[in-house]
Design an enzyme around this catalytic site. Structure first.
Site, PDB file in Angstrom:
ATOM      1  N   ASN A   1       0.699  -1.126  -0.051  1.00 38.00           N
ATOM      2  CA  ASN A   1       0.145   0.190   0.442  1.00 38.00           C
ATOM      3  C   ASN A   1       1.094   1.062  -0.026  1.00 38.00           C
ATOM      4  OD1 ASN A   1      -2.448   2.014   0.663  1.00 38.00           O
ATOM      5  ND2 ASN A   1      -2.342   1.809   2.476  1.00 38.00           N
ATOM      6  N   TRP A   2       0.873   1.803  -1.173  1.00 41.25           N
ATOM      7  CA  TRP A   2       1.638   2.950  -1.449  1.00 41.25           C
ATOM      8  C   TRP A   2       1.567   4.119  -0.737  1.00 41.25           C
ATOM      9  CZ3 TRP A   2       3.367   2.480  -7.285  1.00 41.25           C
ATOM     10  CH2 TRP A   2       4.569   1.655  -7.726  1.00 41.25           C
ATOM     11  N   LYS A   3       0.171   4.097  -0.125  1.00 33.59           N
ATOM     12  CA  LYS A   3      -0.823   5.690   0.618  1.00 33.59           C
ATOM     13  C   LYS A   3      -0.159   6.496  -0.861  1.00 33.59           C
ATOM     14  CE  LYS A   3       0.027   3.604   4.662  1.00 33.59           C
ATOM     15  NZ  LYS A   3      -0.389   3.532   6.454  1.00 33.59           N
TER      16      LYS A   3
ATOM     17  N   HIS B   1      -9.710   1.000   5.030  1.00 31.26           N
ATOM     18  CA  HIS B   1      -8.393   0.766   6.071  1.00 31.26           C
ATOM     19  C   HIS B   1      -8.117   2.320   7.076  1.00 31.26           C
ATOM     20  CE1 HIS B   1      -3.803   2.610   6.388  1.00 31.26           C
ATOM     21  NE2 HIS B   1      -3.793   1.723   5.533  1.00 31.26           N
TER      22      HIS B   1
ATOM     23  N   GLU C   1      -6.681   5.337   7.648  1.00 30.86           N
ATOM     24  CA  GLU C   1      -7.153   6.428   7.615  1.00 30.86           C
ATOM     25  C   GLU C   1      -7.967   6.844   6.453  1.00 30.86           C
ATOM     26  OE1 GLU C   1      -2.545   5.658   5.417  1.00 30.86           O
ATOM     27  OE2 GLU C   1      -2.307   5.015   7.216  1.00 30.86           O
TER      28      GLU C   1
ATOM     29  N   GLU D   1      -5.320  -4.982  10.529  1.00 27.41           N
ATOM     30  CA  GLU D   1      -3.838  -3.328  11.320  1.00 27.41           C
ATOM     31  C   GLU D   1      -4.184  -2.658  12.291  1.00 27.41           C
ATOM     32  OE1 GLU D   1      -2.467  -2.656   6.865  1.00 27.41           O
ATOM     33  OE2 GLU D   1      -3.676  -1.470   7.540  1.00 27.41           O
TER      34      GLU D   1
ATOM     35  N   GLY E   1       2.521   2.799  10.461  1.00 30.66           N
ATOM     36  CA  GLY E   1       3.705   4.026  10.781  1.00 30.66           C
ATOM     37  C   GLY E   1       3.805   4.313  11.784  1.00 30.66           C
TER      38      GLY E   1
ATOM     39  N   SER F   1       3.690  -0.945  10.630  1.00 27.07           N
ATOM     40  CA  SER F   1       5.181  -1.536  10.429  1.00 27.07           C
ATOM     41  C   SER F   1       5.566  -2.854  10.832  1.00 27.07           C
ATOM     42  CB  SER F   1       5.410  -1.271  12.454  1.00 27.07           C
ATOM     43  OG  SER F   1       4.697   0.710  12.577  1.00 27.07           O
TER      44      SER F   1
ATOM     45  N   GLY G   1       3.246  -0.671   4.676  1.00 29.52           N
ATOM     46  CA  GLY G   1       2.694   0.476   3.852  1.00 29.52           C
ATOM     47  C   GLY G   1       4.414   1.365   3.534  1.00 29.52           C
ATOM     48  N   GLY G   2       5.074   1.510   4.478  1.00 28.48           N
ATOM     49  CA  GLY G   2       6.530   2.455   4.594  1.00 28.48           C
ATOM     50  C   GLY G   2       7.265   1.180   3.893  1.00 28.48           C
TER      51      GLY G   2
HETATM   52  P1  13P Z   1       3.112   1.011   7.764  1.00 33.41           P
HETATM   53  O1  13P Z   1       3.417  -0.440   7.360  1.00 33.41           O
HETATM   54  O2  13P Z   1       3.851   1.699   7.478  1.00 33.41           O
HETATM   55  O3  13P Z   1       2.954   1.022   9.136  1.00 33.41           O
HETATM   56  O4  13P Z   1       1.330   1.275   7.308  1.00 33.41           O
HETATM   57  C1  13P Z   1       0.847  -0.151   7.171  1.00 33.41           C
HETATM   58  C2  13P Z   1      -0.385  -0.252   6.043  1.00 33.41           C
HETATM   59  O5  13P Z   1      -1.355   0.984   6.867  1.00 33.41           O
HETATM   60  C3  13P Z   1      -0.704  -0.482   5.208  1.00 33.41           C
HETATM   61  O6  13P Z   1      -1.864  -0.489   5.226  1.00 33.41           O
END
Ligand code: 13P
Length: 249
Positions: free
Chosen positions: A9-11, A95, A97, A167, A173, A212, A233-234
């Site tokens: 998930n590149w956001k 998600h 967010e 999650e 994050g 994470s 994510g990251g």
């Molecule tokens: P991180 O891997 O950056 O913690 O993000 C997780 C995430 O929200 C994947 O959708």
């Protein structure tokens, strides 16, 4: 046998040219027959390029979001139908967010899940509690509410048509992942709930852990009995790191 599914998930990251360079590198790393299912979620702007570049490769792609209505006066939105039209196979729904920064309700997330299934997309339904909810002993109650609202009235012919991502909000994050035993405990409860709701079909539903996940801790999560993959994510922003995570599965 559930095939693990590891998703990037590149956001809100990457221009089209950055996305293209990433995907070329990932295709090179992955080869023809990866042992896991791999999915990337670019921004909308990079999706057409990703669709062209990934066609004929084992890497699937999807959208990070879409609006459940087919079409209409929703300025700035992209519909599930429009995303399906591009050939997407997956859609991230609910998600944290989207829930917390954009105020998406359980009911709206449910509408997205149903729209995705109706267009032949596989929803990755994200669920998870905040730190306050966990501290108050309400983690399962929150996750159960999110599952019930999003999956009400959903009929599943095949468990592969649905993925759940657990999650915990406090792990996203922050660099502080859940403890593997806590992730397994929650995934086990989610699995039992899915069995109640869907019967035997639930055996095919993959449950991912997200929050994470890094190359250094991926193996701990991916080895857990009820965790069948990761939503990253990251650490998914670099193709080599993402592939290192996928290989841990
Ligand atoms: P991180 O891997 O950056 O913690 O993000 C997780 C995430 O929200 C994947 O959708």
């Amino acid at each position: 046998m559930r095939v693990p599914i590891v998703a990037a998930n590149w956001k809100m990251h990457k221009t089209v040219s950055e996305a293209e360079a990433y995907l070329k590198r990932l295709v090179e790393l992955v080869g023809e027959k990866p042992p896991v299912e791999l999915v990337v979620f670019p921004s909308f702007t990079a999706i057409p390029m990703a669709g062209r570049l990934l066609s004929g490769t084992p890497i699937a792609w999807g959208a990070q979001n879409a609006h459940p209505e087919h079409q209409g006066a929703f300025t700035g939105e992209v519909s599930v139908a429009q995303v399906a039209d591009l050939g997407a196979r997956f859609l991230i729904c609910g998600h944290s967010e989207r829930r917390h920064l954009f105020g998406e309700s359980d009911a709206f997330v449910g509408a997205k899940v149903r729209a995705a299934l109706g267009h032949g997309l596989v929803p990755i339904l994200c669920v998870g509690e905040t730190l306050d909810e966990r501290r108050a002993g309400r983690a399962w109650a929150v996750v159960e509410r999110q599952l019930a609202a999003a999956l009400a009235g959903v009929a599943l012919a095949d468990g592969r048509n649905l993925v759940i991502a657990y999650e915990p909000v406090w792990a996203i994050g922050t660099g502080v992942p859940a403890r593997p035993e806590d992730a397994q405990a929650m995934a086990g409860r989610i699995r039992a709930w899915l069995q109640q709701a869907f019967g035997k079909v639930a055996e095919g539903i993959r449950i991912q852990y997200g929050g994470s996940v890094k190359p250094g801790n991926a193996r701990e999560f991916l080895a857990l009995p009820d965790i069948d993959g990761a939503l990253v994510g990251g650490a998914s922003l670099d193709p080599d790191e993402f592939w290192a995570i996928a290989r841990a599965a």
